[in-house]
Design a protein around this motif. Structure first.
Motif, short mmCIF file in Angstrom:
data_model
loop_
_atom_site.label_atom_id
_atom_site.label_comp_id
_atom_site.label_asym_id
_atom_site.label_seq_id
_atom_site.Cartn_x
_atom_site.Cartn_y
_atom_site.Cartn_z
N MET A 1 12.05 15.35 27.09
CA MET A 1 11.96 16.56 26.44
C MET A 1 11.26 16.54 25.45
SD MET A 1 15.65 19.44 25.81
CE MET A 1 14.66 21.21 24.83
N ALA A 2 10.30 17.61 25.39
CA ALA A 2 8.78 17.14 24.14
C ALA A 2 10.17 17.29 22.84
CB ALA A 2 8.67 18.88 24.22
N GLU A 78 5.65 19.21 20.48
CA GLU A 78 5.21 18.57 20.84
C GLU A 78 5.10 17.57 21.54
OE1 GLU A 78 2.91 13.92 18.01
OE2 GLU A 78 3.92 16.13 17.24
N HIS A 79 4.09 16.72 22.46
CA HIS A 79 4.48 16.09 23.12
C HIS A 79 3.34 15.09 23.29
CE1 HIS A 79 4.58 14.27 27.43
NE2 HIS A 79 6.14 13.97 27.42
N ASP A 93 -6.13 15.44 30.29
CA ASP A 93 -5.15 15.52 31.89
C ASP A 93 -4.19 16.37 31.72
OD1 ASP A 93 -4.14 16.09 34.02
OD2 ASP A 93 -4.11 14.24 34.53
N PRO A 94 -4.22 17.78 31.35
CA PRO A 94 -3.60 18.69 31.04
C PRO A 94 -1.56 18.70 31.86
CG PRO A 94 -5.20 20.00 30.59
CD PRO A 94 -5.28 18.58 31.74
N GLN A 95 -1.95 17.74 33.27
CA GLN A 95 -0.61 17.28 34.03
C GLN A 95 0.20 16.38 33.31
OE1 GLN A 95 -0.22 19.19 36.37
NE2 GLN A 95 -1.47 20.93 35.70
N ARG A 96 -0.21 15.31 32.50
CA ARG A 96 0.38 14.43 31.40
C ARG A 96 0.90 14.91 31.04
NH1 ARG A 96 -4.79 11.61 30.46
NH2 ARG A 96 -5.47 10.06 31.82
N GLY A 99 6.44 19.47 32.72
CA GLY A 99 8.02 19.10 32.99
C GLY A 99 8.58 19.43 31.85
N THR A 100 7.51 19.42 30.55
CA THR A 100 8.12 19.74 29.03
C THR A 100 7.93 21.05 28.62
OG1 THR A 100 5.69 19.04 27.54
CG2 THR A 100 6.96 17.08 28.71
#
Length: 527
Positions: A1-2, A78-79, A93-96, A99-100
């Motif tokens: 989780m972020a 933040e992540h 790459d936004p896909q990184r 899931g958060t």
């Protein structure tokens, strides 16, 4: 989780940088060069949503980060994704971040934009000195202090690039009690004359790209309650957070040198709203009114002294000319001993900055953090224990009682307004403002009962607000022109004109205030 990032950011005056750096180096510091590239769509969808997507080289490692605005002035979602070492910069790459919570928000925002490509909008080149500080006390805290010195560069798509210097101190809570972060932030801001800033490096770059010198003033917004039935402390925190959402951006701009009239005006409205909360909601929890109120009053009055006289003249002069008044400046040759403080001086004052930091900390504190009493030490005073939170039902009862009391007072004042002395008439205007602000604060808690009734009630207050506002402006103008008669006889025309209008203005206020008594009271409907 972020993780939820909790931090303070302060601007450092140029003449205090050496002292800040020396103080930071009293402990073990780490020096890192940070070279960041910020990405957005061509239409700046991320910036418009308060989101930042960046790729940063931290020493030899690359890190991709997405940030978004959190619940209040301290919180950021933040992540981070560590991309390791590489000679060349990785592709964004936004896909990184998928899931958060913040990554999913990013994906949704980009999808709504039709999959528009990301482009580099700006970059930063920063030398950062970091040091971890352990704050002792109940709960304890570890805070990372980061001194950033460098520049923001806007890539405008032409050979010409715009740059802005960076000189700021960030304090981020790594673990422990948020009040430890607040305590440390207060100490450093007071010792070094720092001021709280809401402007991120990404926003600096966006302003450079747009060649924007002044931003739009932040205006009032309704409190955001996590539940329809909050307890007393949650109501207080949400209301204070709402006030700070208006105050902090305007204060940040003014402290940095802006003299924009609307920003000053909106800051004063925010302070007035906050003072209403402190006055009307103390029973819901623990407000440190004795510490918070004086700096707020001082700043409000000082900013008003700079603005009000000029504003009154600006409004009065066209009307007087239309009435045939001789043309002259009533402020010319006036009191030259008046304060020479600028708006920035007032906002940067240590006492005002201290109360801002304390209020931000209040909105971020968990109930458990405020419950135990602390023992006074040499470095920090004792903090009394907080009372048990008032439950949602008791909150509703208290709010209804407060609204009803103010409503009745305003109706009573309206019935006798024309016979009141000047000071009492001015108090009526302030009481009406408190009624309006309190109604706006608690409206979200009653809207599910009858949202249209809330809107109708607030609408019913507007005629009286307008009448009292105009009446007050004319009273200030009358006093101002009467003062000017000692320097210029031409002021007597204005004195006579405003005096002749006084009775009619008082009657208009009376009529508007009396009508409020018939307004449907949204808080009367029981849950």
């Amino acid at each position: 989780m972020a993780p939820m990032e909790i931090e303070f950011k302060f601007c450092i005056p140029a003449d205090r940088l050496k002292a800040v750096e020396a103080a930071l180096k009293r402990g073990a510091v780490v020096r890192t060069r940070l070279q960041a590239r910020y990405f957005d769509t061509a239409d700046q969808r991320l910036a418009a949503d308060g989101m930042v997507l960046r790729l940063r080289k931290e020493g030899r490692r690359w890190v991709q980060t997405v940030k978004a605005i959190g619940d209040n002035a301290l919180h950021r979602l933040e992540h981070n994704v560590d991309l390791g070492t590489a000679a060349a910069a990785p592709q964004i790459d936004p896909q990184r971040h998928q899931g958060t919570p913040v990554g999913d928000r990013l994906s949704k925002l980009l999808a709504e934009g039709g999959g528009a490509p990301l482009v580099e909008r700006q970059s930063t080149d920063i030398v950062r000195l970091t040091r971890d500080v352990r704050v002792t006390g109940p709960g304890g805290a570890v805070v990372e202090m980061a001194l950033d010195i460098g520049k923001v560069v806007a890539h405008a798509g032409t050979p010409e690039q715009r740059e802005s210097p960076v000189c700021e101190l960030e304090l981020e809570l790594k673990r422990g009690d948020v009040q430890g972060l607040v305590s440390l932030a207060r100490r450093w801001s007071q010792q070094h004359g720092l001021w709280f800033s809401t402007v991120s490096k990404a926003e600096r770059g966006a302003r450079l790209l747009a060649a924007q010198e002044t931003v739009e003033a932040a205006k009032a917004e309704a409190p955001r309650f996590a539940t329809q039935h909050p307890d007393g402390r949650a109501v207080q925190q949400a209301v204070v957070a709402s006030c700070l959402a208006q105050m902090l951006p305007n204060a940040s701009e003014i402290a940095a040198g802006s003299t924009d009239e609307e920003q000053i005006h909106q800051l004063r409205i925010g302070i007035r709203r906050l003072r209403t909360a402190l006055r009307e909601l103390p029973e819901l929890g623990q407000f440190d009114t004795a510490e918070w109120e004086p700096p707020l009053v001082d700043a409000f009055r000082a900013l008003g002294a700079l603005r009000d006289r000029e504003q009154v003249v600006k409004l009065a002069q066209p009307r007087l000319r239309e009435a045939g008044a001789p043309d002259f400046d009533p402020l010319a040759g006036g009191d030259t001993a008046a304060s020479t403080l600028s708006p920035g001086d007032i906002v940067r004052a240590p006492a005002f900055q201290n109360v801002l930091v304390s209020l931000i900390g209040f909105t971020a504190a968990e109930p458990a953090e405020a419950a135990p009493a602390t023992v006074a030490t040499e470095d920090s005073p004792a903090v009394p224990s907080a009372p048990a939170p008032i439950n949602a039902n008791a909150v509703r009862r208290l709010l209804r009682k407060r609204l009803q009391r103010l409503h009745k007072q305003v109706r009573r004042d309206g019935e006798r307004f024309e016979s009141l002395d000047t000071e009492s008439q001015h108090r009526v205007r302030k009481r009406l403002k408190r009624l309006r602000y309190l109604a706006e604060f608690v409206a979200p808690l009653f809207e599910k009962e009858d949202g249209s009734a809330v809107a109708r009630y607030l609408k019913a207050l507007r005629p009286a607000q307008d009448a009292l506002g105009e009446f007050n402006d004319e009273a200030v103008a009358l006093a101002l022109y009467r003062e000017a008669t000692a320097r210029d006889a031409r002021a007597w025309f204005a004195v006579g004109w405003f005096t002749a209008r006084h009775a009619a203005g008082a009657k208009a206020c009376h009529k508007a205030l009396v009508k409020i008594g018939d307004a449907p009271r949204f808080w009367k409907k029981r849950s």
